[in-house]
Structures are given as C-alpha cells and as structure tokens.
Design an enzyme around this catalytic site. Structure first.
Site, mmCIF file in Angstrom:
data_model
loop_
_atom_site.group_PDB
_atom_site.id
_atom_site.type_symbol
_atom_site.label_atom_id
_atom_site.label_comp_id
_atom_site.label_asym_id
_atom_site.label_seq_id
_atom_site.Cartn_x
_atom_site.Cartn_y
_atom_site.Cartn_z
ATOM 1 N N HIS A 1 0.794 4.221 -2.799
ATOM 2 C CA HIS A 1 0.581 5.629 -2.456
ATOM 3 C C HIS A 1 1.776 6.481 -2.878
ATOM 4 O O HIS A 1 1.614 7.582 -3.404
ATOM 5 C CB HIS A 1 0.328 5.783 -0.952
ATOM 6 C CG HIS A 1 -1.031 5.326 -0.544
ATOM 7 N ND1 HIS A 1 -1.609 5.675 0.659
ATOM 8 C CD2 HIS A 1 -1.945 4.544 -1.169
ATOM 9 C CE1 HIS A 1 -2.823 5.134 0.749
ATOM 10 N NE2 HIS A 1 -3.035 4.433 -0.340
ATOM 11 N N ARG B 1 0.832 -1.210 0.000
ATOM 12 C CA ARG B 1 0.000 0.000 0.000
ATOM 13 C C ARG B 1 0.862 1.253 0.000
ATOM 14 O O ARG B 1 0.578 2.229 -0.696
ATOM 15 C CB ARG B 1 -0.933 -0.021 1.209
ATOM 16 C CG ARG B 1 -1.859 1.164 1.260
ATOM 17 C CD ARG B 1 -3.064 0.902 2.152
ATOM 18 N NE ARG B 1 -4.007 1.997 2.066
ATOM 19 C CZ ARG B 1 -4.209 2.846 3.057
ATOM 20 N NH1 ARG B 1 -3.542 2.730 4.186
ATOM 21 N NH2 ARG B 1 -5.078 3.828 2.921
ATOM 22 N N HIS C 1 -5.991 -5.969 -2.595
ATOM 23 C CA HIS C 1 -6.827 -6.103 -1.394
ATOM 24 C C HIS C 1 -7.085 -7.565 -1.041
ATOM 25 O O HIS C 1 -7.919 -7.850 -0.192
ATOM 26 C CB HIS C 1 -8.142 -5.337 -1.574
ATOM 27 C CG HIS C 1 -7.960 -3.846 -1.541
ATOM 28 N ND1 HIS C 1 -8.966 -2.957 -1.809
ATOM 29 C CD2 HIS C 1 -6.861 -3.084 -1.261
ATOM 30 C CE1 HIS C 1 -8.506 -1.711 -1.708
ATOM 31 N NE2 HIS C 1 -7.230 -1.761 -1.376
ATOM 32 N N ASN D 1 -2.310 7.922 11.136
ATOM 33 C CA ASN D 1 -1.021 7.336 11.497
ATOM 34 C C ASN D 1 -1.032 5.816 11.408
ATOM 35 O O ASN D 1 -0.035 5.203 11.052
ATOM 36 C CB ASN D 1 -0.649 7.713 12.928
ATOM 37 C CG ASN D 1 -0.513 9.210 13.094
ATOM 38 O OD1 ASN D 1 -0.423 9.929 12.117
ATOM 39 N ND2 ASN D 1 -0.487 9.655 14.329
#
Ligand code: HEM
Ligand code: NAG
Ligand code: NAG
Ligand code: NAG
Length: 334
Positions: A67, A63, A195, A95
C-alpha cells in the site's frame, strides 16, 4: 588544461548530478555501508523477534509495504499518523485492516537504528528491509533490497483513492491499476501471490457468501467450494456486530509463504472475488496455472516483482527527508 577540466566536469560530475535527480537510480544495497553498516542486521534482529511474539506481523508488513508503494511511491507516507490539520493515508484503511503489529515492527527497528546511527536510515528503507526479512521468515524467497529511499514530506487520505485494488474490482480495473504503476499482468499475478499468507475481514468477501446475486441469505458464489463457502458463512455469522472477525487468505497453509494460494484458486478456495477472478480471466489464468504448478517459478517472479515494487516512486533528497520518527514529519506543518 582548461578544456581538460571542462571535460572532467562533463563526464565525471554530470552523471552524479543526474543520479541525484532520480530517486530510484540512487539506490544501492550498500548505501549505508559507511554510515550504518549494521542496518540489515539490526532490522533483521528486531523484526524476527517481533514476528516470533506476534505472528501476524509478517503479512501485515507485506500489505503495508504494498500500500505504501502504490500510493505515491515507497516513501513511508503510509506510516504517518493524522493530526488536527491533516488526514493521513493510513486513515483510509479500516483501523483493523493494517495491523498495528506491522507499524510496531518498523517503529522498533527504527528505535534501534536511531541508537546505532542517529538520523541516518529512512523509515521507507526500514519498511522495505523489514518486509523482505519477514517474507523470508515465512518461507518465501529472499532477495536483495536497494537502499537510500527518502521519506515523504506529505501524506494525504485523499491520495489513496484509485491507487489500490479492491476485491470488488474487475480484472480489467485491477490490471489497469497495476499497469499504471508499470506492472504487467504476470507481475500483478505474482505479487498477488502474497495472499498465500494473512487474513481478510468478512466484509471483504461477505457478498460472495451471503445472499449472492440477490439470492436467499444462504446462497453463495458457485465458484466457491461448497464446504468452504459454508465454513465461511459460519465463521462470519456475526461479522456485522463484530468487525474484527477475519479468516485466513490461504485456508490450507495459512502461515506459510508458498504457492498454495494459486493451487487453492483451482479448487474454489480463493477467498476474495478478485482472487478467484484471476483464474477465470484469460489475461491472468496462464500465470495462475504456472505458479500453481511450479513454486520455483513463483518465488523467482515474486522476488523480482518485489524488487521492482520496492523502487516505485522513490523520493530523493530533493523531495524527501530521513524522518526521526516514522509516524511524523520532522517539521510539523499543516
Ligand atoms: C489483486 C489485487 C489485490 C486486492 C484486491 C487485494 C485486496 C486485499 C484485501 C481486501 C485484503 C484483506 C484486508 C483485511 O480485511 O484486513 C488483503 C489482504 C492482504 N493483502 Fe491484498 N490485495 C491485492 C493485492 C495484494 C498485493 C499485490 C500484495 C502484496 C504484494 C497484497 C498483500 C496482502 C497481504 C499480505 C494481506 C494480508 C494482510 C494481513 O493479514 O494483515 N495484496 N488484500
Ligand atoms: C478508527 O479509530 C478511531 C480512533 O482511534 C475511531 O474514532 C474510529 O471509529 C475507528 N474506525 C473504525 C472503522 O473502527
Ligand atoms: C467496491 O466497494 C466499495 C465499498 O467497499 C465501493 O465504494 C466501490 O464503489 C465498489 N467498487 C466497485 C467497482 O464496485
Ligand atoms: C519451474 O520454474 C523454474 C524457474 O522458471 C524452471 O527453471 C523449472 O524448469 C520449472 N520446473 C518445471 C518442472 O517446469
């Protein structure tokens, strides 16, 4: 003689100049063969042992890589920590949502690389390699990673907005983000097969399982399997007080990189609204069905899409550097 030399310049030197200008064209899996020949081995050893002690590392890294690449290119800008003068990209995530283990894996690999070949291997290359190794450790496809990325000279919280898909977006909004980065609907579906591993925090799907569409507190999205919806309601019962509560993205085979995510969608076992929407939208559903039926096709397309993702917006020497520490620019500035 002179014209010959000019010709030499034109045909032999010019292509090299062109290559330096575009970061991605400069990449090759053999980039460090002289300067750091053990780079792949070192990264692989470090992240393998990290994953064994902290099994959430792999999904977190995948992930994080997604990003990083979608916000201004694969340039390790997502690894920069904020300081008094600048709020960095990674502060845009809650966070908890980009787990510390993934950052830690990169930092550890970089530490070993600085001992073996100081100042040579970029943090963005470490993250690209680490992600590839960790995906394959979970059972996913192995693919070659072109190297030679430079690390960004900037990282701003404000750059994140609009570049990352959110679970409450429509399929049109999601596809338009992917398309703005050069990805087709099929590639978007293949990548979202990520996912099949990892977690999501309750707040990301709370609106599907509590008071759906303004109904009573216990009403849930009817596209969810009822038993699954009720189990999620239970698991998330305290999510407002405890924001750390999370559930598996793939409830059937949570730690395995396989095509179960796609099989789940047809059974009402998609966790995020955006996941379930991929099954109902005619632009994406054919690919969901293809990958649910054929894991080989999914692995093939996922690997190709990851290779494409990993050269997105790559920085060259002109607009990047090899960071000494992955969480800081080499020159501290505002
Ligand atoms: C359709 C677009 C997508 C949306 C809306 C989306 C949204 C999300 C959300 C909300 C989470 C939960 C985060 C949390 O609560 O901690 C998540 C987790 C995750 N996403 Fe996505 N995502 C999308 C596409 C992708 C893609 C393309 C990749 C990678 C190639 C990816 C990889 C992951 C992984 C591995 C996790 C689990 C992270 C972990 O366990 O730490 N996602 N995603
Ligand atoms: C994130 O961490 C910072 C400091 O580490 C803290 O001030 C802030 O409240 C945290 N945010 C969330 C959403 O937990
Ligand atoms: C989705 O939710 C976020 C808050 O989590 C909100 O800021 C945003 O406006 C929402 N987007 C859409 C398309 O509804
Ligand atoms: C699955 O996909 C692979 C790769 O695209 C293809 O070669 C194979 O024939 C497909 N298998 C089936 C059963 O359709």
């Amino acid at each position: 003689m002179v014209p010959m030399r000019r010709l030499f310049l034109l045909f032999v030197v010019l292509p090299f100049i062109a290559v330096v200008v575009s970061g991605a064209d400069n990449l090759t899996p053999r980039y460090y063969r002289r300067t750091c020949p053990k780079v792949e081995q070192i990264v692989s050893e470090v992240v393998t042992s990290k994953q064994i002690t902290s099994p959430t590392t792999a999904a977190g890294a995948l992930r994080l890589f997604f990003h990083d690449c979608f916000v201004g290119g694969c340039d390790a800008s997502m690894l920069i920590t904020s300081n008094a003068f600048n709020q960095a990209e990674r502060d845009a995530e809650i966070n908890l949502s980009l787990p510390g283990d993934a950052f830690d894996a990169v930092v550890r690999a970089k530490t070993q690389l600085e001992l073996a070949c100081p100042g040579v291997v970029s943090c963005s290359d470490v993250l690209a390699l680490a992600t590839r190794d960790l995906v394959s450790m979970l059972g996913g496809p192995f693919y070659s990673v072109a190297l030679g990325r430079k690390d960004s000279l900037a990282s701003h919280l404000r750059s994140v907005e609009g570049n990352l898909p959110r679970p409450n977006m429509t399929v049109s909004q999601i596809l338009s983000i992917f398309s703005s980065k050069g990805f087709t609907a099929q590639e978007a579906v293949a990548l979202t097969g990520a996912h099949t591993v990892g977690f999501s925090h309750c707040k990301e799907y709370a609106s599907r399982i509590y008071g759906y569409n303004g109904g009573s507190q216990s009403s849930y999205d009817p596209s969810l399997n009822p038993r699954y919806a009720q189990a999620l309601q239970k698991a998330c019962a305290n999510y407002r007080r405890d924001s750390t509560i999370a559930t598996f993205n793939d409830v059937m085979t949570p730690g395995k990189f396989d095509n179960m995510y796609f099989q789940n969608l047809a059974r009402g076992l998609g966790l995020l609204a955006s996941d379930q929407a991929l099954l109902s939208d005619p632009r994406t559903s054919p690919f969901v069905r293809l990958y649910a039926a054929n894991q080989t096709a999914f692995f093939h397309d996922f690997a190709a899409a990851m290779q494409k993702l990993s050269i997105l917006g790559v920085k060259s020497r002109r607009n990047g550097e090899v960071r000494r520490r992955c969480d800081q620019f080499n020159t501290i500035s505002a």
